[in-house]
Motif scaffolding. Sequence first.
Motif, PDB file in Angstrom:
ATOM      1  N   ILE A  93       2.442  -0.743  10.451  1.00  0.00           N
ATOM      2  CA  ILE A  93       1.452  -1.348   9.559  1.00  0.00           C
ATOM      3  C   ILE A  93       1.068  -2.725  10.094  1.00  0.00           C
ATOM      4  O   ILE A  93       1.937  -3.554  10.383  1.00  0.00           O
ATOM      5  N   TRP A 117       0.245  -5.821   9.004  1.00  0.00           N
ATOM      6  CA  TRP A 117       0.292  -6.523   7.732  1.00  0.00           C
ATOM      7  C   TRP A 117      -0.740  -7.647   7.642  1.00  0.00           C
ATOM      8  O   TRP A 117      -1.187  -8.002   6.543  1.00  0.00           O
ATOM      9  N   LYS A 175      -3.712  -7.505   8.414  1.00  0.00           N
ATOM     10  CA  LYS A 175      -5.042  -6.979   8.101  1.00  0.00           C
ATOM     11  C   LYS A 175      -5.113  -6.319   6.732  1.00  0.00           C
ATOM     12  O   LYS A 175      -6.203  -6.006   6.248  1.00  0.00           O
ATOM     13  N   VAL A 176      -3.960  -6.070   6.116  1.00  0.00           N
ATOM     14  CA  VAL A 176      -3.936  -5.365   4.837  1.00  0.00           C
ATOM     15  C   VAL A 176      -4.569  -6.232   3.749  1.00  0.00           C
ATOM     16  O   VAL A 176      -4.276  -7.431   3.630  1.00  0.00           O
ATOM     17  N   PRO A 194       0.822  -1.211   0.000  1.00  0.00           N
ATOM     18  CA  PRO A 194       0.000   0.000   0.000  1.00  0.00           C
ATOM     19  C   PRO A 194       0.859   1.265   0.000  1.00  0.00           C
ATOM     20  O   PRO A 194       1.912   1.327   0.637  1.00  0.00           O
ATOM     21  N   TRP A 231      -8.098  -2.118   3.215  1.00  0.00           N
ATOM     22  CA  TRP A 231      -6.984  -2.024   2.278  1.00  0.00           C
ATOM     23  C   TRP A 231      -5.693  -1.566   2.950  1.00  0.00           C
ATOM     24  O   TRP A 231      -4.596  -1.725   2.406  1.00  0.00           O
ATOM     25  N   MET A 232      -5.819  -1.008   4.160  1.00  0.00           N
ATOM     26  CA  MET A 232      -4.638  -0.548   4.890  1.00  0.00           C
ATOM     27  C   MET A 232      -4.992  -0.498   6.373  1.00  0.00           C
ATOM     28  O   MET A 232      -6.135  -0.199   6.735  1.00  0.00           O
ATOM     29  N   SER A 233      -4.018  -0.832   7.238  1.00  0.00           N
ATOM     30  CA  SER A 233      -4.259  -0.790   8.680  1.00  0.00           C
ATOM     31  C   SER A 233      -3.025  -0.223   9.360  1.00  0.00           C
ATOM     32  O   SER A 233      -1.918  -0.745   9.197  1.00  0.00           O
ATOM     33  N   TRP A 234      -3.228   0.843  10.128  1.00  0.00           N
ATOM     34  CA  TRP A 234      -2.111   1.583  10.723  1.00  0.00           C
ATOM     35  C   TRP A 234      -2.286   1.625  12.234  1.00  0.00           C
ATOM     36  O   TRP A 234      -3.290   2.108  12.736  1.00  0.00           O
ATOM     37  N   ASP A 275      -7.847   1.361  10.830  1.00  0.00           N
ATOM     38  CA  ASP A 275      -8.172   0.560   9.649  1.00  0.00           C
ATOM     39  C   ASP A 275      -8.768   1.465   8.569  1.00  0.00           C
ATOM     40  O   ASP A 275      -9.663   2.274   8.851  1.00  0.00           O
TER      41      ASP A 275
END
Length: 473
Positions: free
Chosen positions: A463, A465, A467-468, A30, A450-453, A163
């Motif tokens: 990140i 990873w 959950k991405v 991402p 699509w992305m989790s921070w 998320d």
Amino acid sequence: MISPLLVLILAGYWKLFEKAGRPGWEALIPVYHLYIMLKLSQRPLWLLLLLLIPGINFIISIGILIDFIKSFGKVGIGQITMSVLLPFIFIPKWGFDKSTRYVGPSASDDFREKYRDFDKSPVREWTEAILFAVIAATVIRGLFLEAFTIPSSSMESSLMVGDFLFVSKINYGARLPMTPIAFPFAHHTLPLTGTKAYWDGIKLPYYRLPGFSQVKKGDAVVFNYPMDADSPFYRPVDKQENYIKRCQGSPGDTIKLEYGQVYVNNQPMPIPRSGEMEYRIRTDGSVKGIDPGTRYNLHMEDLQQFTRVDFTANMTVQSAEKLKAYPFVRAVKPDIKLRGVYDPEVFPHDPHFRWNEDNLGPIIIPRKGWTVTLDSLTMPFYQRAIEVYENNKVQIKGNEILINGTKADSYTFKMDYYWMMGDNRHNSEDSRFWGFVPEDHIVGKAVFVWMSWDANAPSWCKIRWDKVFRRIN
């Protein structure tokens, strides 16, 4: 599980990256993949900074996509339109098409010379690109897919703060705008000024396009927060705050909670596998507190200490079982409220019903066409739906109930309603506190992250990873 449509898009990007001389795996990372796409089209890298601006980021990401596919000779307006509206079809099609090849950076002079029939002045090109991106983004956000960020912990650990997910409008059918005059890409408030981002002088009736399915029990649903209709906001339905919860009850269902367990039509509902709740923890007194490493590894939230040996914390069932194995732990039990303990914050906020967040019901969820008898016991449940959501004037004079000035002893509902609850059961403001969600408040179904921070994680691994690019169950 990763969304099948996303798998198609990623597979297409992988092949296109390889055709441009880049490793295919770069397409899976991402944000970094957008950086590579900018390099391949020779657009300025500072455009990545605009991805941090809500609303603008959606336009910029579409612009990056357009420049990228142009670099493969896809310069026709039809090709550009299809790549934006149907990427799960055309990105993999071009990726696996042997005749499609990388022809050079779309922003280079050589490219402009080669495709001079399509060439325009830089000002015209940028103007048309921005206009196309705005129109495309508006259509996509309104009818197909909209980006959403998890703002609170009410759905943890299923969905975490940080998320970034996509919400599908087509699953339940896209809801057409009810407040059509609004600032593009702003929901209800303009940034910086804090003023309204819409004009409510024109309001359109509720209408939803046909969808693939109805809202199902267990779906993670984004909807407009019904209480925003009240003071101090008085917002129109489609400009109320966006909430995300899990559907626990459908129109016509009878729902109840007993000691934290949800029952629908007397059948127990599955407990969300990653759902959290509050637990009481008793230690042997050998530790003064539970160390930060243990709290982070077990994802323990809202840890509080009451005595030298007693704590409470929010966590999953799996984390609670792991914690029991620690040598200093004596007991870990759900912190469930007793039946009959009245909480005035819990729906329907009436002392006749001595309910709390772990014990309530039974409650019949209204459905379109259902007729309910109106009396002192049913009005606490249904008055708000009749008055606020279905726009009737309700008056109670002694033992008489008047609807639009006419005495009424029953009411037939015009809409379907739902019961929504957060997976983090003891840290969620949901239907247990404010009741039903009308069908016209439904925005869409949360489909994948699509992305989790993780802002609280160490700086080298923020990140999540695992959950991405994961589909939401």
